[in-house]
Design a protein around this motif. Sequence first.
Motif, short mmCIF file in Angstrom:
data_model
loop_
_atom_site.label_atom_id
_atom_site.label_comp_id
_atom_site.label_asym_id
_atom_site.label_seq_id
_atom_site.Cartn_x
_atom_site.Cartn_y
_atom_site.Cartn_z
N VAL A 67 0.85 -1.19 0.00
CA VAL A 67 0.00 0.00 0.00
C VAL A 67 0.89 1.24 0.00
N GLY A 68 0.22 2.40 0.01
CA GLY A 68 0.95 3.65 0.03
C GLY A 68 1.43 4.04 -1.36
N THR A 69 2.36 4.94 -1.40
CA THR A 69 2.90 5.39 -2.67
C THR A 69 4.22 4.68 -2.95
N MET A 70 4.52 4.57 -4.21
CA MET A 70 5.79 3.97 -4.60
C MET A 70 6.91 4.98 -4.36
N PRO A 71 7.97 4.60 -3.67
CA PRO A 71 9.01 5.57 -3.32
C PRO A 71 9.75 6.08 -4.56
N SER A 72 9.92 7.37 -4.59
CA SER A 72 10.64 7.98 -5.72
C SER A 72 12.11 7.61 -5.70
N THR A 73 12.61 7.13 -4.55
CA THR A 73 14.03 6.78 -4.44
C THR A 73 14.39 5.59 -5.34
N LEU A 74 13.38 4.87 -5.86
CA LEU A 74 13.67 3.84 -6.85
C LEU A 74 14.41 4.44 -8.04
N GLY A 75 14.15 5.69 -8.30
CA GLY A 75 14.80 6.35 -9.42
C GLY A 75 16.28 6.56 -9.23
N LEU A 82 -1.70 -2.65 -4.09
CA LEU A 82 -2.69 -1.68 -3.65
C LEU A 82 -2.06 -0.29 -3.50
N PHE A 83 -1.02 -0.03 -4.30
CA PHE A 83 -0.39 1.29 -4.28
C PHE A 83 -1.42 2.36 -4.67
N ASN A 84 -1.26 3.54 -4.09
CA ASN A 84 -2.12 4.64 -4.52
C ASN A 84 -1.28 5.77 -5.09
N GLY A 85 -1.95 6.75 -5.66
CA GLY A 85 -1.22 7.82 -6.30
C GLY A 85 -0.69 7.38 -7.66
N THR A 86 0.29 8.07 -8.14
CA THR A 86 0.87 7.76 -9.44
C THR A 86 2.30 7.27 -9.26
#
Length: 206
Positions: free
Chosen positions: A150-158, A172-176
Amino acid sequence: GNNGMDGTIPGEIFHPTLVGLDLDDNNFHGTLPSEMFTSSLDLRNIDIGGNNFEGMIPKGFGNLPKIALLRINNCTLEGELPPELFVSTSLRMMVVSDNNLNGSLPDELYGATSLQMLDLSSNEFSGTVSTDIGNLKALKTLELQSNKFVGTMPSTLGLLSNLETVYVSFNLFNGTVPEEVCDLRNSSAKFTELVADCNGTLPRVT
């Protein structure tokens, strides 16, 4: 592996000089013998996927400090990922897909900085994916699909410039999906596949 063997794994096969164990795709059942974690402390490669083990992943893996490859997929295992799995600083590949594992990911996972492949797919994992995943600088393949994150996917993957393949769908991720993650498709010549919702699409990079 793949020899049609069944029964339980005999503890007698574990001796101090054993460095590799390949028993995948058989019909072993029961629990992993305690001798595995007390008699063969130099084990480096363990491939025991595709069997019918019972119970949870043993904490005894923490007694094996040299593990580089650990594949225990499709084994009907349940419970949470024990933090002890990540004791080895040599751990490069961990595949625990297609089990009945659940719970949130332990903080210790994000300290496994030698990991090149992490496959947690097709389980019941929940909770969020920490921004500390950006610490896994060696990661090439990340498979989180078909869980309950859940939650948002961390931008730190980038930040993971070695990433080649990312699967995060069916959660069940939310946001984009963060722009930093979608941009991996263009920033890395090695990047081959991203299965996620970028700008409303499911892109496949080839």
